[in-house]
Design an enzyme around this catalytic site. Structure first.
Site, PDB file in Angstrom:
ATOM      1  N   LYS A 158      -3.502   3.352  -3.022  1.00 19.25           N
ATOM      2  CA  LYS A 158      -4.827   3.949  -3.171  1.00 19.25           C
ATOM      3  C   LYS A 158      -4.692   5.412  -2.756  1.00 19.25           C
ATOM      4  O   LYS A 158      -4.746   5.744  -1.574  1.00 19.25           O
ATOM      5  CB  LYS A 158      -5.854   3.235  -2.294  1.00 19.25           C
ATOM      6  CG  LYS A 158      -6.202   1.816  -2.745  1.00 19.25           C
ATOM      7  CD  LYS A 158      -7.303   1.251  -1.885  1.00 19.25           C
ATOM      8  CE  LYS A 158      -7.762  -0.111  -2.381  1.00 19.25           C
ATOM      9  NZ  LYS A 158      -6.711  -1.122  -2.252  1.00 19.25           N
ATOM     10  N   ASP A 208       0.825  -1.206   0.000  1.00 22.04           N
ATOM     11  CA  ASP A 208       0.000   0.000   0.000  1.00 22.04           C
ATOM     12  C   ASP A 208       0.859   1.256   0.000  1.00 22.04           C
ATOM     13  O   ASP A 208       2.061   1.211   0.303  1.00 22.04           O
ATOM     14  CB  ASP A 208      -0.905   0.026   1.238  1.00 22.04           C
ATOM     15  CG  ASP A 208      -2.170  -0.803   1.048  1.00 22.04           C
ATOM     16  OD1 ASP A 208      -2.407  -1.265  -0.068  1.00 22.04           O
ATOM     17  OD2 ASP A 208      -2.914  -0.964   2.036  1.00 22.04           O
TER      18      ASP A 208
END
Length: 437
Positions: free
Chosen positions: A240, A218
């Protein structure tokens, strides 16, 4: 000029002169593991020295009997809970009857000497805590790690043995030294990377990361951890970005499954904890449905750790009895919102908002409309645990304005409630005030 090095077995030691012949070479003690499970062990002394040794004896399953004039509260607690038996009286010859092992841990040299003397007569090995060389056994510096026990002896140099023991443990924990030469079994591990500081990943998480063939990471994972990976490790960016580019969850799931089925050990490295707004369970379900072995390593969630590092406890005795972690992914009036904001406003404890910076005005308004006091303290922490951490303090009526004025951006944690006003443990540069009692 340094002395020449001469080989001695598989160890290199400096060639010393006669003047140094009295210095010990190596350790004369024979290191052995004793099976004390169910066997009587007598400890004479109940102070802090004995207290530090009792834990390992209890963990080994030994039948521990303590004889002492006085005992610390912790030792008394061990007796009350049935972990040991305790007699509050002076040591007497004969106390080692039936013992397999003994420890002399009093602050009275003559008593310790008497215990060793009895042990010697009975052929029971005995540790003498005050002067190790006068006993018949020495306690090594030890550590437990994943089913193993590490022990280090250094000829009575306790600080040296402790330092080496700690270094070995850290090397195993970090993956620098591996305890398993077998190939890693293909599969997926969901690892929580913690709030951002690389030192705040769990020991198990860091060890498994060091063994990965493929890492799916991530945006908020500690980047220093990725820098430690070998050049042969493939890293997939699963970032993200808030309100920006993002790798679709389906694509992430596919990368995990395809990597594992290709024979790789895949680590899905996520910021915080995999199950705190991290979609970790969705990824676990996808792996299970595909027949891929998957395990979870919890992480230190930013919802608790970031406020703590900013000097804010999410609970405090006499102030708050609850805290609630809420996702700010959707606004209070959004049809997808699952949060009962009026009920949340009625709570008196701490509210921690994640992913809420862009909509802080709407969240503050919802809480105010629900009856939360306008002067409720609010603290916003941007990039918590990192050297770039920023802290903004306000109240519920002004926090949105303050966030805009200070240019606060994600990632940030918003803490609302009485403890958000605490600053006694704040980092340097923050005003210190006493917490209410």
């Amino acid at each position: 000029m340094p002395p020449p090095i001469q080989p001695v077995g598989s160890i290199l030691v400096p060639h010393t002169s006669a003047a140094a012949d009295d210095q010990p070479v190596g350790d004369p003690n024979y290191l052995v593991g004793l099976d004390l499970n169910g066997r009587r062990v007598v400890v004479v002394g109940g102070g802090t020295v004995a207290q530090r040794r009792l834990g390992l004896l209890i963990a080994s399953g030994a039948d521990v009997h303590v004889v002492t004039r006085e005992a610390t509260p912790a030792v008394e607690g061990m007796a009350t809970s049935g972990q040991i038996t305790l007699e509050l009286r002076p040591y007497a010859d004969g106390d080692l009857d039936g013992a397999w092992y003994a420890m002399a841990c009093t602050d009275e040299p003559e008593t310790n000497a008497a215990v060793v003397d009895e042990a010697t007569r009975r052929r029971v090995f005995c540790v003498r805590a005050d002067t190790a060389r006068l006993g018949t056994a020495v306690t090594p510096a030890t550590a437990r790690y994943d089913g193993m026990t590490l022990g280090v002896l250094a000829g009575g140099q306790h600080r040296r043995s402790a330092a080496v023991r700690t270094a070995l443990l850290e090397a195993l924990q970090s993956g620098v030294v591996t305890d398993d030469s077998a190939p890693v079994t293909p599969g997926v591990v969901l690892v929580g990377g913690g709030p951002g500081d690389p030192d705040l990943i769990t020991v198990r998480g860091r060890r498994l990361l060091a063994r990965a063939n493929l890492v799916v990471a991530d945006r908020l994972v500690p980047q220093e951890l990725l820098a430690e990976l070998g050049p042969d490790v493939e890293v997939i960016d699963a970032a993200k970005i808030p309100y920006g580019r993002a790798m679709a969850q389906e694509a992430i799931n596919a990368a995990l499954i395809e990597g594992a089925k290709a024979g790789k050990f895949v680590v899905r490295l996520k910021g915080g904890d995999p199950y705190v707004f991290g979609r970790g369970y969705e990824e676990l379900e996808a792996c299970v449905d595909a027949g891929v072995p998957v395990t979870v390593v919890p992480g230190v969630t930013s919802a608790i750790s970031v406020p703590a590092l900013a000097g804010i406890p999410v609970t405090h005795r006499g102030v708050t009895h609850e805290f609630v972690v809420v996702s700010g992914h959707v606004a209070p009036d959004h049809p997808d919102s699952l949060v009962d904001w009026p009920a949340l406003a009625r709570l008196r404890g701490t509210i921690v908002l994640l992913m809420a910076v862009e909509r802080i005005d709407k969240f503050a308004a919802a809480l105010l409309d629900g009856g939360r006091a306008a002067d409720t303290p609010v603290t916003v922490i941007q990039e918590g645990s990192l050297r770039t951490q920023r802290i903004v303090r306000a109240d519920l009526s002004t926090v949105a304005e303050q966030v805009r004025a200070e240019g606060i951006r994600p990632p940030a944690i918003i803490v609302i409630g009485p403890t958000a006003g605490f600053t006694a443990g704040a980092p340097d540069g923050e005003a210190a005030t006493a917490s209410p009692r």
